[in-house]
Scaffold this motif. Structure first.
Motif, PDB file in Angstrom:
ATOM      1  N   GLY A  47       0.290  -1.562  -0.047  1.00 17.85           N
ATOM      2  CA  GLY A  47      -0.067  -0.515   0.299  1.00 17.85           C
ATOM      3  C   GLY A  47       0.611   1.547   0.031  1.00 17.85           C
ATOM      4  O   GLY A  47       0.112   2.369   0.065  1.00 17.85           O
ATOM      5  N   GLY A  48       2.202   1.560   0.190  1.00 17.51           N
ATOM      6  CA  GLY A  48       2.671   2.789  -0.003  1.00 17.51           C
ATOM      7  C   GLY A  48       3.854   2.339   0.702  1.00 17.51           C
ATOM      8  O   GLY A  48       3.134   1.506   1.954  1.00 17.51           O
ATOM      9  N   ASN A  49       4.565   3.372   1.247  1.00 17.65           N
ATOM     10  CA  ASN A  49       5.416   3.595   2.661  1.00 17.65           C
ATOM     11  C   ASN A  49       6.182   2.469   3.138  1.00 17.65           C
ATOM     12  O   ASN A  49       6.287   2.229   4.170  1.00 17.65           O
ATOM     13  N   PRO A 234     -16.931   4.480  -5.996  1.00 16.66           N
ATOM     14  CA  PRO A 234     -17.338   5.353  -7.539  1.00 16.66           C
ATOM     15  C   PRO A 234     -15.844   4.168  -9.338  1.00 16.66           C
ATOM     16  O   PRO A 234     -17.001   4.316  -9.799  1.00 16.66           O
ATOM     17  N   ALA A 235     -15.020   3.904  -8.809  1.00 14.59           N
ATOM     18  CA  ALA A 235     -14.949   3.559  -9.682  1.00 14.59           C
ATOM     19  C   ALA A 235     -15.153   2.419 -10.205  1.00 14.59           C
ATOM     20  O   ALA A 235     -15.089   2.084 -10.818  1.00 14.59           O
ATOM     21  N   MET A 236     -15.321   1.907  -8.478  1.00 15.32           N
ATOM     22  CA  MET A 236     -15.634   0.065  -9.445  1.00 15.32           C
ATOM     23  C   MET A 236     -17.282  -0.263  -9.425  1.00 15.32           C
ATOM     24  O   MET A 236     -17.983  -0.564 -11.001  1.00 15.32           O
ATOM     25  N   LEU A 237     -18.717   0.773  -9.489  1.00 17.81           N
ATOM     26  CA  LEU A 237     -19.418   1.022  -9.922  1.00 17.81           C
ATOM     27  C   LEU A 237     -19.727   1.615 -11.490  1.00 17.81           C
ATOM     28  O   LEU A 237     -19.885   0.441 -12.295  1.00 17.81           O
ATOM     29  N   ALA A 238     -18.229   2.067 -11.453  1.00 20.51           N
ATOM     30  CA  ALA A 238     -18.235   3.096 -12.960  1.00 20.51           C
ATOM     31  C   ALA A 238     -18.020   1.238 -14.460  1.00 20.51           C
ATOM     32  O   ALA A 238     -18.243   2.286 -15.696  1.00 20.51           O
ATOM     33  N   LYS A 239     -17.949   0.613 -13.132  1.00 24.46           N
ATOM     34  CA  LYS A 239     -16.423   0.097 -14.547  1.00 24.46           C
ATOM     35  C   LYS A 239     -16.982  -1.610 -14.352  1.00 24.46           C
ATOM     36  O   LYS A 239     -16.821  -2.823 -14.659  1.00 24.46           O
ATOM     37  N   GLY A 240     -18.064  -1.142 -13.338  1.00 25.32           N
ATOM     38  CA  GLY A 240     -19.046  -3.303 -13.605  1.00 25.32           C
ATOM     39  C   GLY A 240     -17.936  -3.934 -12.213  1.00 25.32           C
ATOM     40  O   GLY A 240     -18.724  -4.934 -12.102  1.00 25.32           O
ATOM     41  N   TYR A 241     -17.181  -3.225 -11.483  1.00 25.20           N
ATOM     42  CA  TYR A 241     -16.303  -4.572 -10.443  1.00 25.20           C
ATOM     43  C   TYR A 241     -17.622  -4.682  -9.603  1.00 25.20           C
ATOM     44  O   TYR A 241     -17.983  -3.722  -8.832  1.00 25.20           O
ATOM     45  N   LYS A 242     -17.314  -5.794  -9.414  1.00 26.84           N
ATOM     46  CA  LYS A 242     -17.824  -6.275  -8.057  1.00 26.84           C
ATOM     47  C   LYS A 242     -17.043  -6.744  -7.049  1.00 26.84           C
ATOM     48  O   LYS A 242     -17.735  -6.460  -5.243  1.00 26.84           O
ATOM     49  N   LEU A 243     -15.668  -6.057  -6.999  1.00 26.57           N
ATOM     50  CA  LEU A 243     -14.913  -6.868  -5.613  1.00 26.57           C
ATOM     51  C   LEU A 243     -13.992  -5.463  -5.852  1.00 26.57           C
ATOM     52  O   LEU A 243     -12.975  -5.832  -7.249  1.00 26.57           O
ATOM     53  N   GLY A 244     -13.294  -4.930  -4.521  1.00 29.33           N
ATOM     54  CA  GLY A 244     -12.669  -4.587  -4.082  1.00 29.33           C
ATOM     55  C   GLY A 244     -11.418  -4.863  -3.247  1.00 29.33           C
ATOM     56  O   GLY A 244     -11.760  -5.282  -2.683  1.00 29.33           O
ATOM     57  N   LEU A 245     -10.104  -4.667  -3.555  1.00 29.23           N
ATOM     58  CA  LEU A 245      -9.178  -4.628  -2.542  1.00 29.23           C
ATOM     59  C   LEU A 245      -8.255  -3.766  -2.401  1.00 29.23           C
ATOM     60  O   LEU A 245      -7.967  -2.760  -3.077  1.00 29.23           O
ATOM     61  N   GLY A 246      -8.801  -3.121  -0.719  1.00 28.50           N
ATOM     62  CA  GLY A 246      -7.854  -1.612  -0.676  1.00 28.50           C
ATOM     63  C   GLY A 246      -6.788  -1.832   0.210  1.00 28.50           C
ATOM     64  O   GLY A 246      -6.643  -3.057   1.208  1.00 28.50           O
ATOM     65  N   ILE A 247      -5.383  -1.775  -0.435  1.00 28.22           N
ATOM     66  CA  ILE A 247      -4.263  -2.254   1.123  1.00 28.22           C
ATOM     67  C   ILE A 247      -3.721  -0.587   1.974  1.00 28.22           C
ATOM     68  O   ILE A 247      -3.179   0.410   1.022  1.00 28.22           O
ATOM     69  N   ASP A 248      -3.572  -0.983   3.221  1.00 32.40           N
ATOM     70  CA  ASP A 248      -2.468   0.262   3.848  1.00 32.40           C
ATOM     71  C   ASP A 248      -1.054   0.170   3.690  1.00 32.40           C
ATOM     72  O   ASP A 248      -0.833  -1.106   2.879  1.00 32.40           O
ATOM     73  N   GLU A 249      -1.068   1.449   4.256  1.00 31.97           N
ATOM     74  CA  GLU A 249       0.763   1.685   3.876  1.00 31.97           C
ATOM     75  C   GLU A 249       1.411   0.515   4.762  1.00 31.97           C
ATOM     76  O   GLU A 249       0.406  -0.071   5.848  1.00 31.97           O
ATOM     77  N   ASP A 250       2.518   0.262   4.503  1.00 30.48           N
ATOM     78  CA  ASP A 250       3.731  -0.595   5.587  1.00 30.48           C
ATOM     79  C   ASP A 250       3.183  -1.797   5.085  1.00 30.48           C
ATOM     80  O   ASP A 250       3.362  -2.734   6.495  1.00 30.48           O
ATOM     81  N   THR A 251       2.202  -2.108   4.266  1.00 33.09           N
ATOM     82  CA  THR A 251       1.502  -3.729   4.797  1.00 33.09           C
ATOM     83  C   THR A 251       1.147  -4.152   3.594  1.00 33.09           C
ATOM     84  O   THR A 251       1.335  -3.075   2.528  1.00 33.09           O
TER      85      THR A 251
END
Length: 417
Positions: A47-49, A234-251
């Motif tokens: 996720g950065g840093n 909003p990005a997932m809805l615009a492109k039709g994604y059903k699943l999103g994974l978001g990761i935090d920093e130093d992880t």
């Protein structure tokens, strides 16, 4: 300038010479590389840093690449100063036992023609014969610009990366290097709140990534520190994604060939499930999003949607009849640093039916009268686990509804009666 260009060219020639000697002996040391050609490798999405001392993440990259002396291609394509960033990453990976090398394909690399480098067959073979690759942070659009032709087709080096990955290699990336992992990534995004208000447009706020994780998962980074979970929707809805994974920093999220995802590092990741979500026209308004928080050591399978808590939480399933928190749960800044996880953790261990967070912007910002309410509630399959060793929770399958709210301006000072 001439000295920098000369040094880069000499490094490049040295690497190409090394490739010609080593290619025959460079059968990947990891077992996956010797499998069927269609076998996929692993991803380490950071996720950065990423701190130099975060040994679990660095060591996992090396382990997935085959262990000591694994050859890892370092791409500093996103960096503003690629030579400096590349040298740091090469040195860092080598300090953990790798044999990393710098790949001179970067828009900002002084004295280099990145178009020619990205299509150099010898450099492509050097990347193809590696055991892994690492993408530095910076501007993710520089990565796609460097590795794709203007018509969108792959350069030789990008094809080599795919070959290495399919053969069983590991591809790791931090920050911008994480954004490219999905087939859609943020390109020139607005702030999180402005994204909720104004939405996203293809080719502007969102654009094409490299898609290593597949076409069915959207990935974002710097997630909890910067409240970016909200802009994913909003990005997932615009492109039709059903699943999103978001990761935090130093992880990091480690994605294995069987599509198991394991979280390792300092904080955690959010899973956003829109399979049963519905959105209304007008200002951003979505209901029945399922949101889960994966803590360090937790696992999630992309195919089965099965959650597995870490060992220190396996026996710590929370009992709803014995809640810890017993007062209303509210946050006036749901997009603040890790606020969403703090609120979710309290709700899953609470006697309260809901937790509410709001966000609003500057009176001088875009649409200043528009804010948003985030309402979290427990569903029938919501479950939480707490660690016996640390003050940490894993939270699975909370319901999230977001609706627009009107902010009355100006905000008057409260007067004591």
């Amino acid at each position: 300038m001439f000295r920098i260009a000369r040094r880069v060219i000499l490094q490049w020639l040295t690497l190409l010479a090394f490739a010609s000697v080593q290619f025959a002996a460079s059968a990947a040391p990891n077992a996956a590389a010797s499998g069927a050609p269609s076998a996929k490798g692993s991803l380490v999405i950071i996720g950065g840093n990423l701190r130099p001392g975060n040994a679990p993440v660095w060591e996992r990259i090396l382990q997935l690449a085959g262990g000591k002396d694994a050859r890892i291609a370092v791409f500093a394509s996103a960096a503003g100063y690629p030579e400096k960033s590349g040298k740091f990453l090469v040195d860092r990976l080598n300090s953990y036992g790798a044999k990393a090398f710098f790949v001179p394909v970067a828009v900002k690399l002084a004295g280099s023609d990145y178009h020619a480098a990205a299509d150099d067959p010898k450099l492509a073979e050097l990347v193809r014969s590696a055991n892994g690759a690492f993408f530095a942070g910076g501007d993710q659009s520089r990565i796609t610009s460097a590795l794709r032709h203007e018509d969108g087709s792959n350069t030789r080096v990008l094809d080599a990366l795919w070959d290495m990955y399919r053969r069983g290699g590991v591809i790791a990336g931090t920050s911008a290097g994480a954004a490219i992992m999905s087939s859609t990534m943020f390109g020139r995004p607005r702030t999180v709140l402005a994204t909720l208000k104004l939405g996203v447009e293809d080719g502007k706020e969102i654009t094409d990534g490299l898609g290593f994780i597949g076409d069915d998962v959207f990935v974002d980074q710097h997630l909890l520190v910067r409240g970016r979970f909200a802009r994913m929707l909003p990005a997932m809805l615009a492109k039709g994604y059903k699943l999103g994974l978001g990761i935090d920093e130093d992880t990091a999220m480690v994605v294995l060939p069987n599509r198991d995802v394991e979280v390792i590092g300092y904080k955690g990741a959010l899973v956003l499930d829109l399979a049963n979500a519905s959105a209304r026209e007008g200002a951003f308004n979505v209901s029945n999003v399922r949101v889960s928080y994966l803590d360090n050591g937790d696992r999630f399978n992309i195919l089965t949607h099965e959650f597995t808590p870490s060992e220190d939480k396996a026996d710590g399933k929370l009992d709803p009849s014995r809640p810890y928190y017993r007062e209303p749960l509210f946050s006036a800044d749901i997009l603040g640093n890790s606020t969403v996880v703090d609120l979710m953790s309290k709700l899953i261990d609470s006697d309260q039916p809901e937790a509410i967070g709001i966000t609003l912007g500057s009176p001088n910002g875009v649409q200043p009268d528009l804010g948003f309410e985030f309402r979290f509630t427990r569903a029938a399959d919501s479950v939480g686990y707490s660690s016996a060793a640390t003050d940490a929770y894993s939270i699975y399958n909370l319901r999230l509804d977001i609706r627009p709210i009107l902010i009355r301006r100006p905000l008057y000072q409260y007067k004591q009666p």
